[in-house]
Design a protein around this motif. Structure first.
Motif, PDB file in Angstrom:
ATOM      1  N   ARG A  17       0.812  -1.219   0.000  1.00 36.14           N
ATOM      2  CA  ARG A  17       0.000   0.000   0.000  1.00 36.14           C
ATOM      3  C   ARG A  17       0.846   1.270   0.000  1.00 36.14           C
ATOM      4  NH1 ARG A  17      -5.399   1.307   3.516  1.00 36.14           N
ATOM      5  NH2 ARG A  17      -5.870   3.272   2.475  1.00 36.14           N
ATOM      6  N   ASP A  18       1.846   1.348   0.877  1.00 42.71           N
ATOM      7  CA  ASP A  18       2.618   2.584   0.975  1.00 42.71           C
ATOM      8  C   ASP A  18       3.381   2.883  -0.311  1.00 42.71           C
ATOM      9  OD1 ASP A  18       1.682   3.046   3.498  1.00 42.71           O
ATOM     10  OD2 ASP A  18       3.454   2.245   4.519  1.00 42.71           O
ATOM     11  N   ALA A  19       3.820   1.839  -1.007  1.00 42.74           N
ATOM     12  CA  ALA A  19       4.518   2.053  -2.277  1.00 42.74           C
ATOM     13  C   ALA A  19       3.563   2.607  -3.329  1.00 42.74           C
ATOM     14  CB  ALA A  19       5.145   0.752  -2.761  1.00 42.74           C
ATOM     15  N   VAL A  20       2.329   2.121  -3.344  1.00 41.16           N
ATOM     16  CA  VAL A  20       1.329   2.642  -4.283  1.00 41.16           C
ATOM     17  C   VAL A  20       1.022   4.099  -3.967  1.00 41.16           C
ATOM     18  CG1 VAL A  20      -1.044   2.426  -5.097  1.00 41.16           C
ATOM     19  CG2 VAL A  20       0.337   0.371  -4.718  1.00 41.16           C
ATOM     20  N   ILE A  21       0.869   4.415  -2.684  1.00 47.83           N
ATOM     21  CA  ILE A  21       0.568   5.793  -2.284  1.00 47.83           C
ATOM     22  C   ILE A  21       1.679   6.742  -2.727  1.00 47.83           C
ATOM     23  CG2 ILE A  21       0.358   7.320  -0.271  1.00 47.83           C
ATOM     24  CD1 ILE A  21      -1.156   5.045   1.128  1.00 47.83           C
ATOM     25  N   GLU A  22       2.919   6.350  -2.472  1.00 46.38           N
ATOM     26  CA  GLU A  22       4.047   7.204  -2.865  1.00 46.38           C
ATOM     27  C   GLU A  22       4.131   7.352  -4.384  1.00 46.38           C
ATOM     28  OE1 GLU A  22       5.990   9.063  -1.174  1.00 46.38           O
ATOM     29  OE2 GLU A  22       6.522   8.191   0.764  1.00 46.38           O
ATOM     30  N   THR A  23       3.922   6.258  -5.097  1.00 55.31           N
ATOM     31  CA  THR A  23       3.988   6.306  -6.563  1.00 55.31           C
ATOM     32  C   THR A  23       2.876   7.185  -7.128  1.00 55.31           C
ATOM     33  OG1 THR A  23       4.966   4.095  -6.639  1.00 55.31           O
ATOM     34  CG2 THR A  23       3.951   4.915  -8.668  1.00 55.31           C
ATOM     35  N   LYS A  24       1.684   7.044  -6.575  1.00 54.44           N
ATOM     36  CA  LYS A  24       0.572   7.877  -7.046  1.00 54.44           C
ATOM     37  C   LYS A  24       0.867   9.352  -6.822  1.00 54.44           C
ATOM     38  CE  LYS A  24      -4.381   8.683  -6.518  1.00 54.44           C
ATOM     39  NZ  LYS A  24      -5.665   8.216  -5.965  1.00 54.44           N
ATOM     40  N   ALA A  25       1.394   9.682  -5.657  1.00 49.90           N
ATOM     41  CA  ALA A  25       1.715  11.084  -5.372  1.00 49.90           C
ATOM     42  C   ALA A  25       2.782  11.609  -6.331  1.00 49.90           C
ATOM     43  CB  ALA A  25       2.177  11.230  -3.925  1.00 49.90           C
ATOM     44  N   LEU A  26       3.776  10.785  -6.646  1.00 51.86           N
ATOM     45  CA  LEU A  26       4.810  11.202  -7.598  1.00 51.86           C
ATOM     46  C   LEU A  26       4.212  11.497  -8.966  1.00 51.86           C
ATOM     47  CD1 LEU A  26       7.855   8.820  -6.966  1.00 51.86           C
ATOM     48  CD2 LEU A  26       7.853  11.324  -6.832  1.00 51.86           C
ATOM     49  N   LEU A  27       3.373  10.608  -9.439  1.00 48.36           N
ATOM     50  CA  LEU A  27       2.799  10.772 -10.773  1.00 48.36           C
ATOM     51  C   LEU A  27       1.808  11.926 -10.825  1.00 48.36           C
ATOM     52  CD1 LEU A  27       2.292   7.002 -11.649  1.00 48.36           C
ATOM     53  CD2 LEU A  27       4.088   8.525 -12.482  1.00 48.36           C
TER      54      LEU A  27
END
Length: 267
Positions: free
Chosen positions: A226-236
């Motif tokens: 989950r945390d990796a998805v959250i960080e990736t979404k914020a980056l994009l």
């Protein structure tokens, strides 16, 4: 999923909106197929409430519409002099002050803003007509899976209005300025094949396979931490507002947080 979200008791079921939650997946369903899931201020308030009711366990939110159409847009009653019962008509809104008019539209927009929260990934499952407000509601989500009978159209300009339910920003981001202008100014239909080739939709499938395709996509999204998805979404999400160097810095900072978290090292 072990059980269907629709088999569980809804957290919300009113004004044409139903919210059910099955562990990490929430489903928001438009429930007025007799009117092709036409939208109203009451429905928008219910959608806003659905966003506020999401449990913290939810990672993926699926938005769908019952019946043959996802949403045919704003209920035609909005264009009558009397409007909706208990709601200001368009004429009333126009006669009000600037502050009141702005506040009313801002309240309506709230139904369309929470779908891109950083802690969830939202998927619109779109079949049949997605017109005007229906198009904009699909655009509010992070991802779109469409049936092969989908018909997107932005009809506001043809009615002398503009798309004002947060749809213009994602539309331009997905298909570019020139195509977005042409779609909005002409009010034409965009079918499944074009929606995929232009980036408007992620995937098109036969109508009978829409729910299964969305389930598969949700499962794939849940497979990553989950945390990796959250960080990736914020980056994009932030990339278009950053310079190349700013994005590099944002990537470094995000990766540092992930490495420290995985290593169990506090900052």
């Amino acid at each position: 999923m072990a059980t269907s979200a629709q088999d569980l008791g809804p957290l919300l079921d009113k004004d044409g909106v139903r919210l059910t939650v099955d562990d990490t997946i929430a489903t928001v369903t438009l429930t007025n197929p007799a009117k092709r899931n036409a939208q109203s201020p009451a429905l928008w308030r219910a959608l806003t409430e659905a966003g506020r009711l999401l449990p913290g366990s939810v990672r993926v939110v699926v938005l769908r519409g019952e019946g043959k159409s996802f949403s045919a847009g704003l209920d035609r009653q909005a264009f009558t002099p009397e409007g909706f019962d208990g709601e200001p008509s368009f004429v009333d809104l126009a006669r009000g002050g600037d502050t009141e008019l702005d506040a009313t539209i801002a309240e309506y927009q709230e139904a369309f803003t929470w779908w891109r929260r950083s802690d969830i990934v939202s998927i619109a499952a779109v079949q049949g007509h997605a017109i005007g407000a229906g198009f904009q509601l699909a655009l509010a989500c992070d991802l779109r899976v469409v049936a092969d009978d989908v018909q997107f159209a932005m009809r506001e300009t043809s009615l002398g209005l503009v798309p004002d339910l947060t749809g213009t920003h994602p539309l331009v981001g997905l298909v570019g300025y020139a195509r977005a202008l042409e779609i909005c100014a002409t009010g034409r239909f965009v079918a499944a094949e074009e929606s995929v080739t232009t980036g408007l939709a992620n995937l098109a499938v036969p109508a009978a396979e829409l729910d299964a395709a969305v389930r598969d996509l949700a499962a794939a999204l849940l497979a990553a931490p989950r945390d990796a998805v959250i960080e990736t979404k914020a980056l994009l999400r932030g990339a278009q507002d950053r310079t190349y160097e700013e994005q590099r810095a944002a990537e470094r900072a995000a990766q540092a947080r992930r490495l420290r978290d995985l290593a169990g090292v506090g900052e």
